[in-house]
Design an enzyme around this catalytic site. Structure first.
Site: not given
Length: 273
Positions: A2-3
């Site tokens: 995840p960013e």
């Protein structure tokens, strides 16, 4: 992994569920994840009230009423399951019991996540991080000045968390495509007009992805099995073999800085000198 938008989505979900509640118990079902759990983690958390939940880059920072901070990183496959009625899953590694009778479960099949506890604002995983791309200190002037100081591949530089925090493969590819900059460009040779576009596009794309609860990819979900809607907005990432939306040239997938990278060789110019 995840960013920034996905972690921000998790932060808002945790905040709605956790803030103001007391932790009545913690159950650790293994010795650690990517790193061993800190000694006495259960005792330090039990009885504490959750005051605030913040995000720094891709890390969640959960502030307790006694000054302790619980640090959580989701790694490649981690997720928090809130208000769970079942904690017997094969990959359920941490259970937090709250004073309203609910429990929250940390599930992580690949076990690349991190859970740690500390005090103050200094932590070995945070101290090196660059500015936040959605905060006021990430200005166009800052980006112009700091790109000129570096003679590095632009994709590798934007992925470097010590340069700019929170970006990963998806949003770097999207931002470079939107700015018509080839990912193999050298940072100090990118003209000012393109850097201005890049600065604007990074902020626009991240903000829109947050609004749409992030991007869900492959079989990854990040909060109670939640899926982000920004997957439908991706212009270049994952579109290899498809026509570029700008010029209809076929999108290629290449390796840049060791990462799979999506590029349109027709409308993304390579700046090298």
């Amino acid at each position: 992994m995840p960013e920034l938008p996905e972690v921000e989505t998790v932060r808002t979900g945790l905040a709605r569920s956790w803030i103001g509640k007391r932790i009545d118990g913690v159950e650790l079902r293994r010795e650690g994840l990517r790193f061993p759990f800190p000694e006495g983690l259960e005792e330090r958390l039990t009885g504490r009230v959750i005051k605030q939940i913040r995000r720094r880059a891709k890390y969640l920072l959960i502030d307790m009423d006694n000054g302790d901070i619980l640090l959580s990183h989701l790694g490649m496959s981690g997720k928090w399951i809130l208000d769970s009625s079942d904690s017997e899953g094969k990959h359920d590694h941490v259970v937090i019991y709250l004073d309203d009778g609910s429990m929250s479960v940390y599930n992580d099949p690949r076990r690349f996540g991190v859970l740690d506890i500390f005090r103050g604002e200094s932590h070995k995983l945070l101290d090196h991080l660059g500015p936040e791309p959605l905060e006021d200190d990430f200005t166009c002037d800052w980006l112009l000045e700091n790109l000129k100081k570096k003679k590095r591949n632009i994709k590798a530089l934007l992925l470097d968390q010590s340069f700019l925090s929170g970006l990963g493969n998806i949003y770097v590819d999207e931002s470079l495509w939107a700015s018509n900059i080839h990912p193999n460009s050298i940072s100090c040779f990118i003209p000012k007009r393109k850097v201005i576009q890049l600065h604007n596009n990074i902020r626009i794309i991240l903000s829109e992805s947050i609004r749409q609860l992030g991007t869900t990819f492959i079989n990854f979900t990040f909060l109670n099995g939640q899926s982000g809607n920004y997957s439908n907005e991706l212009k270049i990432f994952g579109n290899q073999g498809k026509p570029c939306e700008k010029c209809l040239n076929k999108v290629k997938k290449i390796k840049v800085a060791g990462r799979g990278t999506h590029v349109c060789n027709k409308c993304q110019k390579k700046f090298k000198s």
